[in-house]
Design an enzyme around this catalytic site. Structure first.
Site, short mmCIF file in Angstrom:
data_model
loop_
_atom_site.label_atom_id
_atom_site.label_comp_id
_atom_site.label_asym_id
_atom_site.label_seq_id
_atom_site.Cartn_x
_atom_site.Cartn_y
_atom_site.Cartn_z
CE LYS C 20 -4.45 -0.10 0.55
NZ LYS C 20 -5.20 -0.07 -0.53
CB THR C 65 -2.54 -3.33 -0.33
OG1 THR C 65 -3.64 -3.55 -0.62
CG2 THR C 65 -1.18 -4.08 -1.99
CG HIS C 258 19.07 28.08 -15.87
ND1 HIS C 258 20.40 27.38 -15.21
CD2 HIS C 258 18.16 26.66 -17.00
CE1 HIS C 258 19.94 26.22 -16.60
NE2 HIS C 258 19.74 25.66 -16.99
#
Lengths: 309, 309, 309, 309
Positions: C20, C65, C258
């Site tokens: 999970k 899960t 930048h």
């Protein structure tokens, strides 16, 4: 507001609304082995006699947002989802008519489209999300009158030619070169308001209206030889007004997704549009063009800012 | 590494790579009034003799990332973009063969698909972005051998039935009820590695391969009666291995996008799947199923984690 | 793999993992009116004897899960969350030692930091999320050996001077001008691997280690007169290796955010750095600098790509 | 609109605005080795005599969005950025007074905060982005009157106790259990309107006002024993109105970031708030509470929807 609710301070309550936002409801209907999906994201906003909950914290007039969420799910089961608009109308009517303190309900819905996966197996219950635009619907009801605004967002379109931009105003900060053959690309966010306002009039066929409105705006975008994105915007809106009698007002928010011709001269390459051109697709900043197109004689009601920038 | 570059401290440089990421290049080709678009997001990663720039800041071996960006644009003009894979191969070869200190180049490309807007005007230069999956390509070249991994992400699919989940291991923290008819939905992230590794062998037809691979994975998803998402994943990968001889390895990362049947009993509604069912589409947490499917006898090379969670 | 599991086709299962992802657990501890928060996002990945679930859909070896999610919540209650690392160690040990088919567990954790709101009311149970970097921890256990990798992401830093970039390689696509006083900004993504590998050794103090490692990397960024972002990266990593004996390996992924000096000459303005300079902060493309810094004699284990571009 | 501009169709132009959105400008000022940063995202929206550009594509009245971007950069150099509000005022005045066809300018600004990195090196030109809330400013000028609305977004706060929710309205879709000790968490989006409207009045000290307003809203959040999020919202707004005479109106949009107590009974664990409690932090759906708090006698002008859901 009851007098005893009014606080002994200069700060008074103004417009307010509350509800559960973004309830993700999926309804799957079975017609034998053929299934159908409706996939919505529903946000409820309620207003009314809500002074006390703000001033004193008394929740007596407050239907919990959790209940509005439950109602979305229960209504999806009980009544189905014929269209986002009809589902929203049912929800809005319910909240206003069943809860005395609630005087106004606004339902906003996002709808995600799925198409079928073509395959040779049995049944028709496999889908792939289209992933193009998100369809939008907003339904507002105040107990007597209705306002339905539909729309879409994230529909990205491009004309690779038939767009110019020149003859503009110039001041000391203007350096832009005039363009006689440029790319015009935008991610369309649009809303359109229906003139249907009440139960006694026949409702539009919402799905047909959506499909045709989207078709018209795409075709107007494609067929307009554009001298400015504003002109294209107006043509998109005007074509909807011309062809869809059920719609009185359209508003678009169109980011100008700049595609700049790359300067390839330093590399001995001529990057013109005669044959093949290479562009840099910029993120930010971007021009943002927003306008309403209105049926003659009608009043504008869609707010100015569809996005928050 | 030259001996004088090695620092007199215990910290040594390990694997490193650099380049310009996410150069957004759009190339538009004109065939009379019919235009064609290629729309890519290109990320360059270079490795090689780079100790000095890390240890002392000497840039003598560093081709600037700005130059790698320029090269992407210039090559798009000079050589065109036949496919993401071929464009990446050309770029990778260029960096490795033209710059002595650069020993390895990896080019990652995202490609966005556009379809034509149908309209009755003249020309064919109006497009709408498909917006479904994003196509991926990764090309790696070390001066002698090539590795091409293609793939896709954000392809969302759903089976509204023919999925079960039961018979699993249980411990004291298990509360999940077994499911005999559930929705199975996932947002497919996949990568597949080609067995083409060098210039002397004939290259695959990259576009045909992509189209067919996507078709096979969609059909395997649709046609598999699923007892677990793992089983579906294996079938998707195995079908690609079975049908596409140019591919030796497939890896999928499949988030299990849970659709939970809403409990409508408190409202006197039976929400079963017999006729029409209403689901809550959950965001987080989600099951995450990841696996490689490999041609017998081949070595796995695609890294385990396609996403960062 | 049992022989009967192996499919009669050329497609075989390779590396696989499941669990999970993104269980959002918040634990609030009360010390009278003073409360304490731990706010985690926990992702579990399990591997082991999982051929059958892929080949035949048999879930006999699969702990759901959903159960791994429940375990996260239950352990947060039963054992508390001393640190992300200790919490992950407890979870990993549990899965590997309690489920015979599970041979390896990897726990990834994001931690969000909160600070107290200063106020004059009673109690200390009001918080504001710091919102700066996200702390990361990854714990891997295979039943005998441990690997702990901690880190952070989204820590945005800037030096407004003391950065140059010149003397680089040039080819026909190089147009970049050399820079002798530039802005250096990046959004740090870093991971560092501890040399603690087993239960018998004393564990590091994870919180102290995190705080000090973050301090060192910030100070190295600030104090390095930079001739290239690679040099700064190395200094950041080396300073951690120098000062934190519990860490053997550091990897950074540093996008070069930048900041371009805007050309204001057309407006008669000189935009130099002598007094006040105006920059355009670009989004894309960006340089991406990635490297490992390693303690002499140690082996690199952190994978090359911390991000997916 | 000139008569010849009006189209011979029923579709008329309504409200419209245009400009360059999201110009990212960073200004760095040097005071010897001590540097200062202002980091803004500026969006310009202009309105005026713009019928022709929509109807016929004539750009004669259109100052290009590229020029508005240039103006942002040039003004940052020429005049500096004392505060987001003053910078926006200068820009708005410029567009309206220098271009006859432009009758109204609205400038929206996001500001990102940086703090200094503490280190022992020389100079003070190293920064780390705070990363908490984003500061907002909106300045509107129509040639005669000013409206300044400031605000913030993404300020996430939590009270781990002193919040209840009970006594609410119930209908057949209500299942929510009353809560007498719950977590109250929200991600604050707020806007506040100043009563400064013109040049002759003394301007507020924008930075002091922002700092104090943020402090008041945080303290009101912390110090309010809450019976509903609406009550907390009102207290936050009222406290600003009470203490900041320069502000006449406040609007908040507060998503109720639900923290649900996890049911640990199946595992034999009592998850109450007496000592330590474990919560699931949910994503969607969420309650959304929105309201205006107004100085007695003042008119509300901030639009209802700060977000688009």
């Amino acid at each position: 507001m009851a007098d005893n609710a009014r606080p002994a301070r200069p700060a008074l309550l103004g417009q307010n609304q509350y509800g559960k936002a973004e309830t993700r409801v999926v309804r799957i209907t079975r017609d034998g082995a053929t299934h159908h999906i409706k996939d919505l994201n529903v946000s409820v906003s309620l207003s009314g006699d809500m002074d006390e909950v703000h001033y004193s914290g008394s929740n007596a007039n407050v239907l919990p947002t959790d209940t509005t969420k439950n109602t979305v799910y229960a209504f999806a089961k009980e009544y189905g989802i014929e269209s986002a608009e009809q589902f929203g109308i049912r929800l809005a009517r319910h909240f206003v008519t069943s809860q005395e303190p609630i005087h106004r309900a606004r339902i906003r819905i996002e709808e995600y489209a799925w198409e079928r996966i073509e395959h040779t197996g049995e049944g028709a219950h496999s889908f792939v999300r289209r992933g193009q635009e998100t369809r939008l619907a907003q339904i507002t009801y105040d107990g007597s009158s209705w306002e339905v605004v539909s729309g879409l967002k994230d529909l990205t379109v491009m004309n690779s030619t038939d767009s110019e931009f020149w003859g503009y105003a110039k001041d000391r900060y203007t350096t832009l070169k005039e363009a006689y053959d440029r790319v015009l690309a935008t991610r369309v966010s649009g809303r359109w308001r229906f003139n249907w306002t009440g139960d006694e009039r026949e409702m539009p066929d919402w799905d047909t209206s959506y499909r045709e409105t989207k078709r018209h705006l795409l075709q107007a975008f494609a067929e307009t030889y554009s001298l400015s994105l504003q002109q294209t915007l107006y043509q998109m809106g005007a074509r909807i007004i011309d062809h869809r009698g059920e719609i009185d007002e359209v508003r678009f928010s169109l980011p100008n997704q700049h595609h700049f011709l790359v300067d390839l001269e330093p590399f001995g390459l001529e990057n013109d549009t005669a044959d093949a051109a290479v562009y840099f697709a910029a993120d930010r900043p971007y021009g943002l063009i927003e306008a309403t197109v209105l049926r003659d004689g009608c009043e504008a009601k869609i707010p100015a800012d569809l996005t928050n920038l």
